[in-house]
Design a protein around this motif. Structure first.
Motif, PDB file in Angstrom:
ATOM      1  N   ALA A  80       0.734  -1.359  -0.227  1.00 38.18           N
ATOM      2  CA  ALA A  80       0.023  -0.094  -0.055  1.00 38.18           C
ATOM      3  C   ALA A  80       0.902   1.309  -0.005  1.00 38.18           C
ATOM      4  O   ALA A  80       1.990   1.052  -0.352  1.00 38.18           O
ATOM      5  N   THR A  81       0.427   2.316  -0.769  1.00 36.87           N
ATOM      6  CA  THR A  81       1.151   3.743  -0.424  1.00 36.87           C
ATOM      7  C   THR A  81       0.575   4.547   0.757  1.00 36.87           C
ATOM      8  O   THR A  81      -1.097   4.254   1.153  1.00 36.87           O
ATOM      9  N   LEU A  82       1.460   4.748   1.417  1.00 34.86           N
ATOM     10  CA  LEU A  82       0.855   6.351   2.431  1.00 34.86           C
ATOM     11  C   LEU A  82       0.266   7.030   1.758  1.00 34.86           C
ATOM     12  O   LEU A  82       1.023   7.788   1.109  1.00 34.86           O
ATOM     13  N   LYS A  83      -0.619   7.681   2.412  1.00 38.22           N
ATOM     14  CA  LYS A  83      -1.247   8.471   1.999  1.00 38.22           C
ATOM     15  C   LYS A  83      -0.982   9.557   3.121  1.00 38.22           C
ATOM     16  O   LYS A  83      -0.050   9.775   3.989  1.00 38.22           O
ATOM     17  N   ASN A  84      -1.240  11.133   2.328  1.00 39.87           N
ATOM     18  CA  ASN A  84      -0.942  12.490   2.769  1.00 39.87           C
ATOM     19  C   ASN A  84      -2.120  13.149   3.282  1.00 39.87           C
ATOM     20  O   ASN A  84      -2.835  13.955   2.988  1.00 39.87           O
ATOM     21  N   LEU A  85      -1.973  12.950   5.013  1.00 39.28           N
ATOM     22  CA  LEU A  85      -2.874  14.025   5.548  1.00 39.28           C
ATOM     23  C   LEU A  85      -2.365  15.249   6.103  1.00 39.28           C
ATOM     24  O   LEU A  85      -1.565  15.403   6.704  1.00 39.28           O
ATOM     25  N   TYR A  86      -3.387  16.470   6.011  1.00 42.96           N
ATOM     26  CA  TYR A  86      -3.505  17.540   5.336  1.00 42.96           C
ATOM     27  C   TYR A  86      -3.590  18.043   7.204  1.00 42.96           C
ATOM     28  O   TYR A  86      -4.608  18.468   6.961  1.00 42.96           O
ATOM     29  N   GLY A  87      -3.634  19.327   7.752  1.00 37.64           N
ATOM     30  CA  GLY A  87      -4.101  20.196   8.360  1.00 37.64           C
ATOM     31  C   GLY A  87      -3.428  21.667   8.041  1.00 37.64           C
ATOM     32  O   GLY A  87      -2.473  22.070   8.407  1.00 37.64           O
ATOM     33  N   THR A  88      -4.801  22.366   7.622  1.00 35.65           N
ATOM     34  CA  THR A  88      -3.745  23.447   7.540  1.00 35.65           C
ATOM     35  C   THR A  88      -4.562  25.040   8.697  1.00 35.65           C
ATOM     36  O   THR A  88      -5.679  24.989   7.953  1.00 35.65           O
ATOM     37  N   LEU A  89      -3.494  25.591   8.680  1.00 35.52           N
ATOM     38  CA  LEU A  89      -4.443  26.928   9.748  1.00 35.52           C
ATOM     39  C   LEU A  89      -4.059  28.193   9.364  1.00 35.52           C
ATOM     40  O   LEU A  89      -2.754  28.150   8.604  1.00 35.52           O
ATOM     41  N   GLU A  90      -4.761  28.974   9.631  1.00 36.40           N
ATOM     42  CA  GLU A  90      -4.314  29.975   9.005  1.00 36.40           C
ATOM     43  C   GLU A  90      -4.896  31.796   9.488  1.00 36.40           C
ATOM     44  O   GLU A  90      -5.251  31.564  10.675  1.00 36.40           O
ATOM     45  N   ILE A  91      -3.666  32.851   9.744  1.00 32.84           N
ATOM     46  CA  ILE A  91      -4.036  33.591  10.766  1.00 32.84           C
ATOM     47  C   ILE A  91      -3.303  34.694   9.495  1.00 32.84           C
ATOM     48  O   ILE A  91      -2.588  34.578   8.959  1.00 32.84           O
ATOM     49  N   SER A  92      -4.056  36.126   9.783  1.00 33.04           N
ATOM     50  CA  SER A  92      -4.078  37.199   9.215  1.00 33.04           C
ATOM     51  C   SER A  92      -2.743  37.908   9.665  1.00 33.04           C
ATOM     52  O   SER A  92      -2.198  38.211  10.771  1.00 33.04           O
ATOM     53  N   ASP A  93      -2.453  39.011   9.541  1.00 31.52           N
ATOM     54  CA  ASP A  93      -1.300  39.671   9.628  1.00 31.52           C
ATOM     55  C   ASP A  93      -1.505  40.704  10.293  1.00 31.52           C
ATOM     56  O   ASP A  93      -0.843  41.381  11.730  1.00 31.52           O
ATOM     57  N   LYS A  94      -3.417  41.307  10.249  1.00 34.66           N
ATOM     58  CA  LYS A  94      -3.755  42.069  11.021  1.00 34.66           C
ATOM     59  C   LYS A  94      -3.773  41.342  12.310  1.00 34.66           C
ATOM     60  O   LYS A  94      -3.815  42.511  13.722  1.00 34.66           O
ATOM     61  N   ALA A  95      -4.015  40.196  12.930  1.00 28.68           N
ATOM     62  CA  ALA A  95      -4.909  39.706  13.455  1.00 28.68           C
ATOM     63  C   ALA A  95      -3.231  39.461  14.537  1.00 28.68           C
ATOM     64  O   ALA A  95      -3.327  40.117  15.336  1.00 28.68           O
ATOM     65  N   ILE A  96      -2.650  38.846  13.809  1.00 27.12           N
ATOM     66  CA  ILE A  96      -0.923  39.001  14.815  1.00 27.12           C
ATOM     67  C   ILE A  96      -0.587  40.479  15.206  1.00 27.12           C
ATOM     68  O   ILE A  96      -0.556  40.612  16.491  1.00 27.12           O
ATOM     69  N   ARG A  97      -0.767  41.321  14.564  1.00 29.22           N
ATOM     70  CA  ARG A  97       0.041  42.655  14.570  1.00 29.22           C
ATOM     71  C   ARG A  97      -1.109  43.300  16.163  1.00 29.22           C
ATOM     72  O   ARG A  97      -0.084  43.924  16.373  1.00 29.22           O
ATOM     73  N   CYS A  98      -2.155  43.172  15.915  1.00 33.68           N
ATOM     74  CA  CYS A  98      -2.990  43.660  16.906  1.00 33.68           C
ATOM     75  C   CYS A  98      -3.281  42.609  18.013  1.00 33.68           C
ATOM     76  O   CYS A  98      -3.322  43.366  19.122  1.00 33.68           O
ATOM     77  N   SER A  99      -2.302  42.110  18.441  1.00 32.45           N
ATOM     78  CA  SER A  99      -2.434  41.068  19.824  1.00 32.45           C
ATOM     79  C   SER A  99      -0.860  40.831  19.698  1.00 32.45           C
ATOM     80  O   SER A  99      -0.177  40.079  20.487  1.00 32.45           O
ATOM     81  N   GLN A 100      -0.186  41.506  18.850  1.00 34.57           N
ATOM     82  CA  GLN A 100       1.920  41.551  19.353  1.00 34.57           C
ATOM     83  C   GLN A 100       2.278  42.149  20.305  1.00 34.57           C
ATOM     84  O   GLN A 100       3.173  42.058  21.445  1.00 34.57           O
ATOM     85  N   ASN A 101       1.462  43.247  21.467  1.00 30.63           N
ATOM     86  CA  ASN A 101       1.955  43.298  22.562  1.00 30.63           C
ATOM     87  C   ASN A 101       1.043  42.892  23.609  1.00 30.63           C
ATOM     88  O   ASN A 101       1.025  43.570  24.432  1.00 30.63           O
ATOM     89  N   SER A 102       0.239  42.490  23.497  1.00 29.81           N
ATOM     90  CA  SER A 102      -0.469  41.347  24.840  1.00 29.81           C
ATOM     91  C   SER A 102      -0.021  39.771  24.187  1.00 29.81           C
ATOM     92  O   SER A 102      -0.564  39.251  23.313  1.00 29.81           O
TER      93      SER A 102
END
Length: 391
Positions: A80-102
């Motif tokens: 059998a061939t190994l199957k490729n299981l993926y899970g991707t998350l996304e975070i917007s640049d704006k969200a990161i900048r809004c929380s970078q000081n906290s």
């Protein structure tokens, strides 16, 4: 100050172990019963020898007669061939900048994204366990008018809001290239078996199949394939290997302990295996509860690993799972299953070792969880399935 480097370290050192444990032991009660191993993995392939039948050379004889001739045990090779299981998350640049000081706000941001990733991955892993490896979610059963965004499907259990899906071609052999569009599910009407989408139909899609993006024929070999009718399973021809055929009983009608015990006995007689897990749809679980109550007995309940609870039949857990088709019940010997994997869940890393990368052309950062694995059933004849349960 919170930076992308800080987020990278958090994903590696804090979240990976938690997420991996949740997906391995909290995603689905059946998955917690299946051994996970890196054995028999060679590059991109799984190659495993599996035995069946008995060893010869055992018999009675006379006091001075010839000893029985040894006969080697029979072996076959799974590929059998190994199957490729993926899970991707996304975070917007704006969200990161809004929380970078906290630090607290940033932790909350990561927690929310990880919970969403776990929820999505849990859903899809559970679906794959009972699927046939094709990634097909369902089929449109009723003619639709042009510009109609609603599709009535043959089952609703594999669909969820915010899934991205696409149609296969009319033969169901590949993606539809004439109407090569992907679309999202925006709502579900379970009672009407209807999915609501953001895609106005341009043709009548009756009898067209819907599948996941990129998942067509790329998913793990679930129970749907093991109990399926394909000519080959794990590279072996079913017709030449009768032990590749599980026990099935159709048109069961009203569930009874006799029907369940018959399947368990058939497995014991044909393979010598002991059933240790029973999975069914929610409706069948209710039928089973009514069956037990009809004998004026209490319905026993048991706790399972991963925080799951189940009913009990003679000490065997009876678990309802949304991905089991209505009217079906699986009686499984879980020790015969293995999730063969190249390694445990890990993050995809770029050449510089970073996990979080910018999505090209967008103010969004992504991180992808990956696992390379395939599900093997060493003795399919140690498994059973009852169908057509109506009460």
């Amino acid at each position: 100050m919170i930076t992308l480097t800080t987020a990278d370290k958090a994903l590696k050192s804090v979240y990976l172990g938690v997420v991996g444990n949740q997906l391995n032991y909290g995603a689905n009660p059946l998955l917690t019963k299946i051994k996970q191993t890196t054995n028999n993995v060679y590059g991109n392939e799984i190659i495993k020898s599996t035995s069946y039948g008995l060893s010869g050379g055992v018999s009675a004889g006379t006091e001075e007669g010839a000893l029985p001739k040894a006969v080697n045990k029979k072996y076959s090779k799974f590929t059998a061939t190994l199957k490729n299981l993926y899970g991707t998350l996304e975070i917007s640049d704006k969200a990161i900048r809004c929380s970078q000081n906290s630090a607290g706000a940033f932790v909350n941001l990561l927690n929310e994204e990880m919970e969403s990733l776990i929820k999505s991955s849990t859903f899809n892993l559970g679906r794959m366990l009972y699927g046939d490896g094709t990634g097909v979610l369902g089929k449109v059963t009723t003619s639709n008018a042009a510009s109609d965004c609603d599709f009535i499907v043959d089952n609703i259990r594999n669909f969820a809001i915010n899934q991205t899906v696409r149609f296969l071609n009319t033969a169901g052999t590949g993606y539809n290239t004439t109407y090569n569009k992907t679309f999202n599910i925006t709502g579900i009407n379970r009672s009407a078996s209807t999915i609501i989408t953001d895609y106005p139909a341009d043709i009548d899609y009756k009898d067209y199949k819907l599948t996941t993006i990129g998942g067509f024929k790329n998913e793990i070999t679930g129970l749907g394939a093991i109990f399926g009718s394909d000519t080959y399973l794990y590279g072996l021809k079913r017709a030449d290997n009768t032990w590749l055929t599980p026990y099935t009983k159709s048109s069961v009608g009203s569930i009874s302990e006799s029907a369940m015990q018959t399947a368990i006995d058939e497995i014991a007689d044909s393979s010598g295996a002991d059933v240790d897990y029973i999975a069914c749809s929610s409706a069948v679980r209710r039928y089973y509860q009514d069956c037990v109550k009809s004998y004026k007995r209490n319905v026993d309940v048991m706790d399972l690993q991963g925080g799951f609870r189940a009913l009990s039949y003679n000490g065997i857990p009876v678990v309802n799972d949304r991905f089991v088709a209505d009217g079906d019940m699986y009686l499984l010997t879980t020790k015969e299953f293995e999730l063969c994997q190249l390694g445990d869940w890990s993050w995809l890393e770029s050449n510089d070792g970073r996990i979080i990368r910018q999505k090209e052309g967008y103010p969004i950062y992504t991180a992808t969880l990956v696992k390379y694995a395939e599900l093997l059933c060493n003795r399919p004849n140690s498994q059973a399935k009852l169908t057509g349960i109506t009460g």
